[in-house]
Design a protein around this motif. Structure first.
Motif, PDB file in Angstrom:
ATOM      1  N   THR A 183      -5.240  -8.280   1.531  1.00  0.00           N
ATOM      2  CA  THR A 183      -6.251  -9.332   1.509  1.00  0.00           C
ATOM      3  C   THR A 183      -7.464  -8.997   2.355  1.00  0.00           C
ATOM      4  O   THR A 183      -7.331  -8.644   3.533  1.00  0.00           O
ATOM      5  CB  THR A 183      -5.649 -10.666   1.997  1.00  0.00           C
ATOM      6  N   PHE A 184      -8.642  -9.103   1.748  1.00  0.00           N
ATOM      7  CA  PHE A 184      -9.893  -9.173   2.491  1.00  0.00           C
ATOM      8  C   PHE A 184     -10.336 -10.638   2.483  1.00  0.00           C
ATOM      9  O   PHE A 184      -9.868 -11.424   3.274  1.00  0.00           O
ATOM     10  CB  PHE A 184     -10.966  -8.265   1.870  1.00  0.00           C
ATOM     11  N   ASN A 185     -11.221 -11.000   1.538  1.00  0.00           N
ATOM     12  CA  ASN A 185     -11.732 -12.371   1.497  1.00  0.00           C
ATOM     13  C   ASN A 185     -11.358 -13.108   0.217  1.00  0.00           C
ATOM     14  O   ASN A 185     -11.883 -14.186  -0.046  1.00  0.00           O
ATOM     15  CB  ASN A 185     -13.253 -12.373   1.663  1.00  0.00           C
ATOM     16  N   MET A 186     -10.466 -12.524  -0.569  1.00  0.00           N
ATOM     17  CA  MET A 186      -9.941 -13.192  -1.757  1.00  0.00           C
ATOM     18  C   MET A 186      -8.431 -13.306  -1.626  1.00  0.00           C
ATOM     19  O   MET A 186      -7.772 -12.350  -1.208  1.00  0.00           O
ATOM     20  CB  MET A 186     -10.301 -12.424  -3.027  1.00  0.00           C
ATOM     21  N   THR A 187      -7.919 -14.469  -1.973  1.00  0.00           N
ATOM     22  CA  THR A 187      -6.477 -14.679  -1.933  1.00  0.00           C
ATOM     23  C   THR A 187      -5.984 -15.026  -3.328  1.00  0.00           C
ATOM     24  O   THR A 187      -6.698 -15.659  -4.113  1.00  0.00           O
ATOM     25  CB  THR A 187      -6.102 -15.804  -0.946  1.00  0.00           C
ATOM     26  N   ASN A 188      -4.782 -14.583  -3.656  1.00  0.00           N
ATOM     27  CA  ASN A 188      -4.192 -14.810  -4.977  1.00  0.00           C
ATOM     28  C   ASN A 188      -2.947 -15.657  -4.823  1.00  0.00           C
ATOM     29  O   ASN A 188      -2.033 -15.300  -4.066  1.00  0.00           O
ATOM     30  CB  ASN A 188      -3.827 -13.475  -5.626  1.00  0.00           C
TER      31      ASN A 188
ATOM     32  N   HIS B 291       0.832  -1.202   0.000  1.00  0.00           N
ATOM     33  CA  HIS B 291       0.000   0.000   0.000  1.00  0.00           C
ATOM     34  C   HIS B 291       0.869   1.256   0.000  1.00  0.00           C
ATOM     35  O   HIS B 291       0.549   2.241  -0.675  1.00  0.00           O
ATOM     36  CB  HIS B 291      -0.921  -0.009   1.222  1.00  0.00           C
ATOM     37  N   ALA B 292       1.945   1.221   0.749  1.00  0.00           N
ATOM     38  CA  ALA B 292       2.827   2.393   0.826  1.00  0.00           C
ATOM     39  C   ALA B 292       3.391   2.736  -0.547  1.00  0.00           C
ATOM     40  O   ALA B 292       3.452   3.919  -0.936  1.00  0.00           O
ATOM     41  CB  ALA B 292       3.955   2.141   1.823  1.00  0.00           C
ATOM     42  N   GLU B 293       3.795   1.730  -1.305  1.00  0.00           N
ATOM     43  CA  GLU B 293       4.327   1.960  -2.651  1.00  0.00           C
ATOM     44  C   GLU B 293       3.250   2.483  -3.587  1.00  0.00           C
ATOM     45  O   GLU B 293       3.497   3.398  -4.391  1.00  0.00           O
ATOM     46  CB  GLU B 293       4.923   0.671  -3.207  1.00  0.00           C
TER      47      GLU B 293
ATOM     48  N   VAL C 260      -7.263  -7.949  -4.829  1.00  0.00           N
ATOM     49  CA  VAL C 260      -6.518  -7.314  -3.733  1.00  0.00           C
ATOM     50  C   VAL C 260      -7.204  -6.030  -3.282  1.00  0.00           C
ATOM     51  O   VAL C 260      -7.805  -5.314  -4.080  1.00  0.00           O
ATOM     52  CB  VAL C 260      -5.069  -6.983  -4.140  1.00  0.00           C
ATOM     53  N   ARG C 261      -7.101  -5.750  -2.001  1.00  0.00           N
ATOM     54  CA  ARG C 261      -7.635  -4.500  -1.456  1.00  0.00           C
ATOM     55  C   ARG C 261      -6.663  -3.372  -1.762  1.00  0.00           C
ATOM     56  O   ARG C 261      -5.438  -3.527  -1.692  1.00  0.00           O
ATOM     57  CB  ARG C 261      -7.872  -4.615   0.045  1.00  0.00           C
ATOM     58  N   MET C 262      -7.216  -2.239  -2.097  1.00  0.00           N
ATOM     59  CA  MET C 262      -6.413  -1.059  -2.407  1.00  0.00           C
ATOM     60  C   MET C 262      -6.538  -0.037  -1.282  1.00  0.00           C
ATOM     61  O   MET C 262      -7.549   0.000  -0.574  1.00  0.00           O
ATOM     62  CB  MET C 262      -6.889  -0.441  -3.725  1.00  0.00           C
ATOM     63  N   PRO C 263      -5.560   0.837  -1.137  1.00  0.00           N
ATOM     64  CA  PRO C 263      -5.646   1.919  -0.143  1.00  0.00           C
ATOM     65  C   PRO C 263      -6.514   3.054  -0.687  1.00  0.00           C
ATOM     66  O   PRO C 263      -6.068   4.201  -0.843  1.00  0.00           O
ATOM     67  CB  PRO C 263      -4.181   2.340   0.034  1.00  0.00           C
ATOM     68  N   TRP C 264      -7.758   2.730  -0.992  1.00  0.00           N
ATOM     69  CA  TRP C 264      -8.599   3.646  -1.766  1.00  0.00           C
ATOM     70  C   TRP C 264      -8.901   4.940  -1.022  1.00  0.00           C
ATOM     71  O   TRP C 264      -9.018   5.994  -1.657  1.00  0.00           O
ATOM     72  CB  TRP C 264      -9.884   2.953  -2.205  1.00  0.00           C
TER      73      TRP C 264
ATOM     74  N   SER D 274     -11.584   0.064  -5.107  1.00  0.00           N
ATOM     75  CA  SER D 274     -11.414  -0.179  -3.677  1.00  0.00           C
ATOM     76  C   SER D 274     -10.816  -1.564  -3.464  1.00  0.00           C
ATOM     77  O   SER D 274      -9.954  -1.762  -2.614  1.00  0.00           O
ATOM     78  CB  SER D 274     -12.750  -0.062  -2.939  1.00  0.00           C
ATOM     79  N   ILE D 275     -11.292  -2.510  -4.255  1.00  0.00           N
ATOM     80  CA  ILE D 275     -10.747  -3.873  -4.281  1.00  0.00           C
ATOM     81  C   ILE D 275     -10.641  -4.254  -5.753  1.00  0.00           C
ATOM     82  O   ILE D 275     -11.638  -4.274  -6.469  1.00  0.00           O
ATOM     83  CB  ILE D 275     -11.659  -4.877  -3.550  1.00  0.00           C
TER      84      ILE D 275
END
Length: 427
Positions: free
Chosen positions: A343-348, A153-155, A188-192, A181-182
């Motif tokens: 990660t929320f509820n999906m994993t890659n 997220h920082a990057e 993946v979750r984003m720092p939206w 947002s995701i």
């Protein structure tokens, strides 16, 4: 099959999460659904309530359409607005997130010199919408911010801030940014919320494609985050009947969205308006099946019976982390997000396929048939950053052993593809 009448069912104690929940869904018993992220799944009690509503509609369509619909629609909007931290008159319902994004973007009065920005991971139809707007007069400039995973997220925040600083439209012109947002793929979750702040500081409009957020993200609070526009599907993670989505347009921006799509009979030219005209346009802009829209309220009832948003997502999030790790062990690869920040509820999880193998329509169809016709299982897959990945949705009916079953299936399929293509398997 047990009685799925909600009025009786919800008097009982809810089941434990995992396979005990399967009987509350309509899945073929032989099918393993690890792809909630694409289409969602409607629980049987919600289907039962929606079917009952359909019969009520058909018993007297005029009574329903002309009198009964509006108060029910307002109640659903009120409940959804409360869920996302918004005012009820800032929330309307549309068929899906793509329609919501299109409604916003096609209501902007584009001028030569304006800039419309998407991401390289923007959902396909939304990305093509951006392209289409740039293709027609007055041809606003379109740009793309690139983010490649794995990252942090920082990057993302630092790179986006730097990108936007040099890519905003010239003074006197507008910049509109479509952000997730995701992300759909990778899941993946984003720092939206941070990205929205950056847009605001740069004087850019933010349009948040939150297709996966409702029912998966529990701390949305739009009144606090203050995106300019935001849209989320209710038929994915909230388990409403397909298809229905929330379109959030705060009152400060409703002058931008002048018309629903298609234009409603309630439309009033802005030059002639003496009062608010936003919400009423979405109460009737063409004949549709209203049952899926109203099913969102029944979906909330079902989820409240199970224990509510936090309990549901705590289970799914924990399973996504553990399941992704186990799947990577079986495949001999890696998870995209080992620290869980994305990660929320999906994993890659990376698939053991060589990066030199590029996606084609023929290969895509072959993989789909292997998953669905030969193994009766499905998890999304995609090619990103020169690697093949699978996106697995952790839902309340899933257990860790289902990730293990998927691992064996993917191992078999990847071996077959490598042999069929005459390639060497990745290590």
């Amino acid at each position: 099959m047990d009685n799925m009448d909600p009025s009786e069912l919800y008097k009982q104690s809810p089941p434990a999460f995992g396979h005990a929940v399967l009987k509350y869904f309509a899945f073929d018993p032989a099918y393993l659904n690890l792809n909630n992220g694409s289409y969602g799944a409607t629980p049987r009690p919600v289907l039962a309530a929606t079917d009952k509503l359909t019969l009520t509609i058909e018993s007297n369509p005029d009574l329903f359409m002309r009198i009964s619909l509006q108060p029910q629609l307002i109640d659903v909007r009120r409940r959804l607005a409360q869920l996302i931290g918004a005012d009820v008159d800032e929330v309307v319902l549309v068929p899906n997130a793509s329609m919501g994004v299109n409604t916003v973007l096609r209501n902007f009065e584009w001028e030569t010199g304006d800039t419309l920005i998407g991401f390289n991971v923007t959902y396909g139809s939304v990305s093509k919408t951006i392209r289409n707007i740039g293709d027609v007069l007055p041809h606003p400039t379109t740009k793309e911010f690139v983010v490649n995973f794995p990252t942090t997220h920082a990057e993302i925040v630092a790179n986006f801030k730097e990108f936007l600083a040099v890519n905003v439209a010239p003074e006197g012109k507008k910049t509109v940014v479509v952000l997730d947002s995701i992300v759909s793929n990778p899941g993946v979750r984003m720092p939206w919320k941070e990205l929205v702040k950056i847009c605001k500081s740069a004087g850019a409009w933010s349009v948040v494609d939150a297709a996966h957020s409702v029912g998966q993200e529990t701390d949305i609070n739009l009144s606090e985050a203050q995106p300019d526009f935001w849209v989320s599907n209710c038929h994915k993670w909230l388990s409403a009947k397909r298809a229905v989505a929330i379109l959030y347009v705060p009152k400060r921006n409703q002058h931008i969205v002048k018309t629903s799509i298609p234009t409603s009979h309630a439309y009033i030219s802005p030059a002639d308006r003496t009062d608010e005209n936003f919400v009423i346009q979405y109460e009737w802009n063409g004949t549709i099946d209203w049952a899926p829209y109203l099913s969102a309220g029944h979906a909330l009832d079902f989820r409240n019976w199970l224990g509510g948003e936090h309990k549901i997502n705590e289970y799914c999030h924990d399973l996504a982390l553990k399941g992704g790790k186990r799947l990577a062990e079986i495949l001999g690869t890696r998870v995209m997000d080992p620290d869980g920040e994305l990660t929320f509820n999906m994993t890659n999880v990376e698939l053991p396929l060589p990066g030199t193998l590029k996606p084609t329509p023929e290969l895509d169809l072959k993989i789909k048939k292997k998953l669905l016709e030969e193994h009766n299982i499905y998890a999304a897959y995609f090619y990103h950053n020169h690697r093949w990945w699978t996106r697995v949705s952790a839902q309340i009916w899933v257990e860790l052993e289902d990730f293990e079953r998927l691992g064996k299936v993917w191992s078999t399929i990847c071996d077959e593809i490598v042999k069929e293509q005459g390639l060497e398997k990745t290590s």
